[in-house]
Design an enzyme around this catalytic site. Structure first.
Site, short mmCIF file in Angstrom:
data_model
loop_
_atom_site.label_atom_id
_atom_site.label_comp_id
_atom_site.label_asym_id
_atom_site.label_seq_id
_atom_site.Cartn_x
_atom_site.Cartn_y
_atom_site.Cartn_z
N ARG A 104 1.06 -1.73 0.12
CA ARG A 104 -0.14 -0.04 -0.12
C ARG A 104 0.81 1.04 -0.13
NH1 ARG A 104 -4.81 0.66 4.26
NH2 ARG A 104 -2.92 0.84 5.62
N THR A 108 -1.32 7.49 -0.84
CA THR A 108 -2.97 7.54 -1.47
C THR A 108 -3.50 6.11 -0.71
OG1 THR A 108 -1.51 5.73 -3.31
CG2 THR A 108 -1.51 8.50 -3.26
N ASP A 200 0.36 -3.15 11.69
CA ASP A 200 1.20 -2.84 11.01
C ASP A 200 1.84 -4.62 10.53
OD1 ASP A 200 2.59 -2.11 8.29
OD2 ASP A 200 3.09 -3.68 8.67
N ASP A 203 4.97 -5.81 9.53
CA ASP A 203 6.30 -5.09 10.70
C ASP A 203 6.11 -6.30 11.69
OD1 ASP A 203 7.56 -2.76 8.61
OD2 ASP A 203 5.99 -1.72 9.62
C1 PRP Z 1 -0.65 -4.85 4.69
C2 PRP Z 1 -1.66 -6.42 4.78
C3 PRP Z 1 -2.37 -5.87 3.08
C4 PRP Z 1 -3.08 -4.39 3.01
C5 PRP Z 1 -4.54 -3.93 3.58
O1 PRP Z 1 -0.02 -4.87 3.70
O2 PRP Z 1 -1.04 -6.82 4.62
O3 PRP Z 1 -1.88 -6.38 2.61
O4 PRP Z 1 -1.80 -3.41 4.05
O5 PRP Z 1 -4.46 -2.98 3.23
P1 PRP Z 1 -5.50 -2.69 2.46
O6 PRP Z 1 -6.66 -3.50 2.27
O7 PRP Z 1 -5.46 -0.93 2.61
O8 PRP Z 1 -4.76 -2.97 1.56
P2 PRP Z 1 1.38 -3.60 3.30
O9 PRP Z 1 0.83 -2.71 2.29
O10 PRP Z 1 1.52 -2.63 4.24
O11 PRP Z 1 2.63 -5.03 3.02
P3 PRP Z 1 3.05 -5.96 3.89
O12 PRP Z 1 3.23 -6.39 3.53
O13 PRP Z 1 4.33 -5.48 2.83
O14 PRP Z 1 3.67 -5.02 5.28
N1 URA Z 2 -2.65 -3.39 6.70
C1 URA Z 2 -1.88 -3.32 8.49
O1 URA Z 2 -0.74 -3.83 8.85
N2 URA Z 2 -3.08 -3.30 9.37
C2 URA Z 2 -3.82 -2.26 8.93
O2 URA Z 2 -4.17 -1.88 9.78
C3 URA Z 2 -4.27 -2.04 8.13
C4 URA Z 2 -3.33 -2.67 6.40
#
Ligand code: PRP
Ligand code: URA
Length: 209
Positions: A104, A108, A200, A203
């Site tokens: 994400r 944005t 997150d 993380d």
């Molecule tokens: C997180 C999570 C989803 C997304 C959800 O991933 O694991 O994939 O956010 O958010 P959304 O429904 O608003 O799209 P992130 O983009 O943080 O990437 P990561 O798993 O690499 O940390």
């Molecule tokens: N992605 C995450 O990892 N946590 C949230 O709460 C939303 C998006």
């Protein structure tokens, strides 16, 4: 309209409480996410087709039910979806695993695709998309669109925690996709994080913050 199932099994609720706790470290967090994914796999596969076969026990010949029908694929959305793969594979060991990389954009909140590697025969498999979090729904909706472009037809989405906003987005974009959640939380905050959520997921799984 897609079916939304909240799996409120006591074991899942208990483990989710510790997953949400900010004092839970990466090792325990990883183990708990894997365990909840395994428990969710049990519910998500409840409607798999079976067929009758004849086997011989040490006592007599008898008829038993075994899985029939289509093969399965588990598709994690990178990175955090990786945390759910091993738990799912414990119950569905014959499944193939595809990977979709999306992150994400922090400004944005729009998903950005950076990787896609799927089993060649994805169009012949029942697909389970896994990601711990469904927030705005952008990542899951895009991942499902990508899968459909590659020919996948029967797709379900499994997340530990979801927000009502994200459920609506996926339902509108993909009314054919059933969804399974450990919890449906209250809302998103201004930064697009689920409230109360778990923070997150990527993380916390990989210790990157
Ligand atoms: C997180 C999570 C989803 C997304 C959800 O991933 O694991 O994939 O956010 O958010 P959304 O429904 O608003 O799209 P992130 O983009 O943080 O990437 P990561 O798993 O690499 O940390
Ligand atoms: N992605 C995450 O990892 N946590 C949230 O709460 C939303 C998006």
């Amino acid at each position: 309209m897609s079916k939304v199932t909240q799996i409120s099994h006591p074991l899942i609720l208990h483990k989710l409480a510790f997953i949400r706790d900010k004092n839970t470290g990466a090792k325990d967090f990883r183990e708990l996410v894997e365990e909840v994914a395994m428990l969710m796999a049990y519910e998500v596969t409840r409607d798999l087709q079976t067929e009758e076969i004849e086997i011989e026990t040490p006592i007599c010949v008898t008829k038993c039910k075994v899985l029939s029908g289509k093969k399965m694929a588990i598709v994690p959305i990178l990175r955090a979806g990786l945390g759910m793969v091993d738990g799912m594979l414990k119950l569905i060991p014959a499944a193939k695993v595809g990977h979709i990389g999306l992150y994400r954009d922090e400004e944005t909140l729009q998903p950005v695709e950076y990787f896609c590697k799927l089993p060649q025969d994805i169009s012949e498999r029942d697909v389970i998309v896994v990601d711990p979090m469904l927030a705005t729904g952008g990542s899951a909706a895009d991942a499902i669109t990508l899968l459909k472009k590659r020919g996948a037809k029967n797709i379900r989405l499994v997340c530990l925690i979801s927000a009502p906003e994200g459920i609506k987005v996926v339902q509108e974009a993909h009314p054919d996709v059933d969804m399974y959640f450990g919890a449906i939380d209250e809302r998103l905050n201004e930064q697009g994080y689920i409230v109360p959520g778990l923070g997150d997921a990527g993380d916390r799984l990989f210790g990157t913050k």
